[in-house]
Design a protein around this motif. Structure first.
Motif, PDB file in Angstrom:
ATOM      1  N   TRP A  81      11.384  20.716  33.414  1.00  0.00           N
ATOM      2  CA  TRP A  81      11.070  20.761  34.819  1.00  0.00           C
ATOM      3  C   TRP A  81      11.275  19.119  35.203  1.00  0.00           C
ATOM      4  CZ3 TRP A  81      10.762  25.008  36.847  1.00  0.00           C
ATOM      5  CH2 TRP A  81      10.051  26.252  35.816  1.00  0.00           C
ATOM      6  N   ARG A  82      11.063  18.223  34.430  1.00  0.00           N
ATOM      7  CA  ARG A  82      11.446  16.870  34.826  1.00  0.00           C
ATOM      8  C   ARG A  82      12.903  16.672  35.462  1.00  0.00           C
ATOM      9  NH1 ARG A  82       8.077  15.402  30.298  1.00  0.00           N
ATOM     10  NH2 ARG A  82       5.847  15.042  31.115  1.00  0.00           N
ATOM     11  N   ALA A  83      13.689  17.332  34.130  1.00  0.00           N
ATOM     12  CA  ALA A  83      15.124  17.249  34.634  1.00  0.00           C
ATOM     13  C   ALA A  83      15.616  18.079  35.774  1.00  0.00           C
ATOM     14  CB  ALA A  83      16.001  17.800  33.176  1.00  0.00           C
ATOM     15  N   LEU A  84      14.892  19.135  35.990  1.00  0.00           N
ATOM     16  CA  LEU A  84      15.291  19.892  37.265  1.00  0.00           C
ATOM     17  C   LEU A  84      14.883  19.236  38.655  1.00  0.00           C
ATOM     18  CD1 LEU A  84      16.319  22.880  38.121  1.00  0.00           C
ATOM     19  CD2 LEU A  84      14.076  23.435  37.804  1.00  0.00           C
ATOM     20  N   PHE A  85      13.662  18.703  38.400  1.00  0.00           N
ATOM     21  CA  PHE A  85      13.280  17.905  39.922  1.00  0.00           C
ATOM     22  C   PHE A  85      13.440  16.414  39.708  1.00  0.00           C
ATOM     23  CE2 PHE A  85      10.861  21.949  39.613  1.00  0.00           C
ATOM     24  CZ  PHE A  85      11.483  22.553  40.872  1.00  0.00           C
ATOM     25  N   TYR A 112      14.200  13.191  48.860  1.00  0.00           N
ATOM     26  CA  TYR A 112      15.604  13.351  48.206  1.00  0.00           C
ATOM     27  C   TYR A 112      15.661  14.776  47.815  1.00  0.00           C
ATOM     28  CZ  TYR A 112      12.794  13.435  43.867  1.00  0.00           C
ATOM     29  OH  TYR A 112      11.821  13.859  42.995  1.00  0.00           O
ATOM     30  N   LEU A 113      16.755  14.996  47.460  1.00  0.00           N
ATOM     31  CA  LEU A 113      17.374  16.321  46.873  1.00  0.00           C
ATOM     32  C   LEU A 113      17.546  16.090  45.551  1.00  0.00           C
ATOM     33  CD1 LEU A 113      17.460  19.356  47.620  1.00  0.00           C
ATOM     34  CD2 LEU A 113      19.905  18.975  47.896  1.00  0.00           C
ATOM     35  N   PRO A 114      16.836  17.021  44.471  1.00  0.00           N
ATOM     36  CA  PRO A 114      17.186  16.928  42.964  1.00  0.00           C
ATOM     37  C   PRO A 114      18.697  16.953  42.999  1.00  0.00           C
ATOM     38  CG  PRO A 114      15.169  17.946  43.368  1.00  0.00           C
ATOM     39  CD  PRO A 114      15.886  17.829  44.585  1.00  0.00           C
ATOM     40  N   GLU A 115      19.333  16.232  41.783  1.00  0.00           N
ATOM     41  CA  GLU A 115      20.740  16.346  41.563  1.00  0.00           C
ATOM     42  C   GLU A 115      21.382  17.767  41.472  1.00  0.00           C
ATOM     43  OE1 GLU A 115      21.761  14.435  37.955  1.00  0.00           O
ATOM     44  OE2 GLU A 115      24.006  14.630  38.301  1.00  0.00           O
ATOM     45  N   TYR A 116      20.690  18.532  40.541  1.00  0.00           N
ATOM     46  CA  TYR A 116      21.068  19.816  40.232  1.00  0.00           C
ATOM     47  C   TYR A 116      21.128  20.780  41.312  1.00  0.00           C
ATOM     48  CZ  TYR A 116      21.091  18.064  35.516  1.00  0.00           C
ATOM     49  OH  TYR A 116      21.515  16.931  34.510  1.00  0.00           O
TER      50      TYR A 116
END
Length: 322
Positions: A81-85, A112-116
């Motif tokens: 979840w940390r990687a997703l957001f 901001y918008l998360p990278e993925y």
């Protein structure tokens, strides 16, 4: 009652029918057994050839599959979840493995918008633009390829062969050419997916047109309407619901195709997935897979809902005389 006693009770005509039925049943068993043997031999031969041409033998490499699965398990489930957001990780050691916040795409200082999610939008954008281009050009070409609207055989032949050429190669092969010419990015992916979509939608569209009811077209022809007027007022209203249905289905396919092309440099989420797998960033890989799965399901459901709203039952009754 045995079969022999049963046969004796039948007339000569009945016995002839029974003999014929037994011959057919025996022939069917023979064909079934032969088909199964052929399938087993074909699959065994194909698998053997693939295994021999593979860089590593299948059974030798099989245990590494479970090693790879083990490597993909994150040390902490919350890391996904940390990687997703793009949230900070407590395990951050300065390496690329835990630098989630660095991928944020900021709109303001705090928003901001998360990278993925941004990468996923790139992929959906590639699919959407490609579908619109394919729909527009396939729409124009299909009427020239339909035998009930275009009487010139040479024109139909040329248009149909042209569409066959467009869809002859998979999107990833076409993308390979344009990536070499235009460098990495979304534009070569859009061109590759659009080319294949024009050929695929054009073929489906002209088959729908050839099944259209021509009574309205004949009425307009008798009233002196030209070719464009007959197509626009007599054919398009009949086939447009089917065209929209096929276009939405193609959009679903293009989302998957855009993801695959991204893995070879076409931008979007596919490129991020390839990098995370090659660098063994397990939390990032699982976050992308989770996002991909949710997006594909959402696109499928939305497309099915929209198709039902736009087309209704007409798409399924077309050509059945309903």
């Amino acid at each position: 009652m045995t079969a022999t006693t049963h046969s004796l009770l039948l007339s000569e005509a009945g016995q002839a029918v029974e003999r014929h039925w037994r011959e057919l049943a025996g022939r069917r068993r023979l064909y079934t057994i032969g088909g199964i043997v052929f399938m087993v031999l074909a699959m065994s031969g194909s698998f053997w050839f693939a295994n021999e041409s593979n860089a590593g033998k299948f059974f030798d490499r099989l245990p590494y599959l479970f090693d790879f699965v083990g490597q993909m398990l994150p040390r902490d489930g919350w890391e996904i979840w940390r990687a997703l957001f793009d949230l900070p990780s407590p395990y951050d050691d300065g390496s690329l493995k835990y630098n989630y916040p660095e991928g944020r795409v900021y709109f303001t200082e705090s928003l901001y918008l998360p990278e993925y999610f941004y990468k996923m939008l790139e992929t959906i954008n590639i699919a959407l633009v490609s579908t619109l281009i394919g729909f527009g050009l396939g729409f124009v070409l299909c009427f020239l390829a339909a035998s009930n609207l275009t009487t010139r055989r040479w024109l139909r032949f040329f248009v149909r062969r042209f569409m066959e050429l467009l869809r002859a190669f998979p999107e990833i092969v076409i993308a390979g050419f344009f990536l070499a010419i235009l460098s990495l990015g979304a534009v070569p992916a859009i061109i590759a997916v659009s080319i294949h979509t024009i050929g695929a939608l054009g073929k489906m569209f002209f088959e729908v047109v050839e099944n259209a009811d021509m009574k309205a077209e004949e009425g307009l022809r008798a009233a002196g309407a030209n070719w464009t007027e007959r197509v626009w007022f007599a054919i398009v209203p009949q086939v447009l619901p089917n065209f929209l249905s096929y276009a939405l289905l193609r959009f679903e396919i293009n989302v998957r195709a855009s993801t695959i092309i991204g893995a070879v440099g076409g931008g979007g989420i596919g490129e991020a997935l390839r990098l995370s797998i090659s660098q063994t960033h397990e939390a990032k890989t699982l976050a992308i897979i989770l996002l991909l799965f949710c997006t594909i399901v959402a696109v499928d459901q939305f497309s099915a809902w929209l198709r039902g709203r736009l087309v209704g039952k007409q798409a399924f009754e077309f050509g059945r005389g309903g």
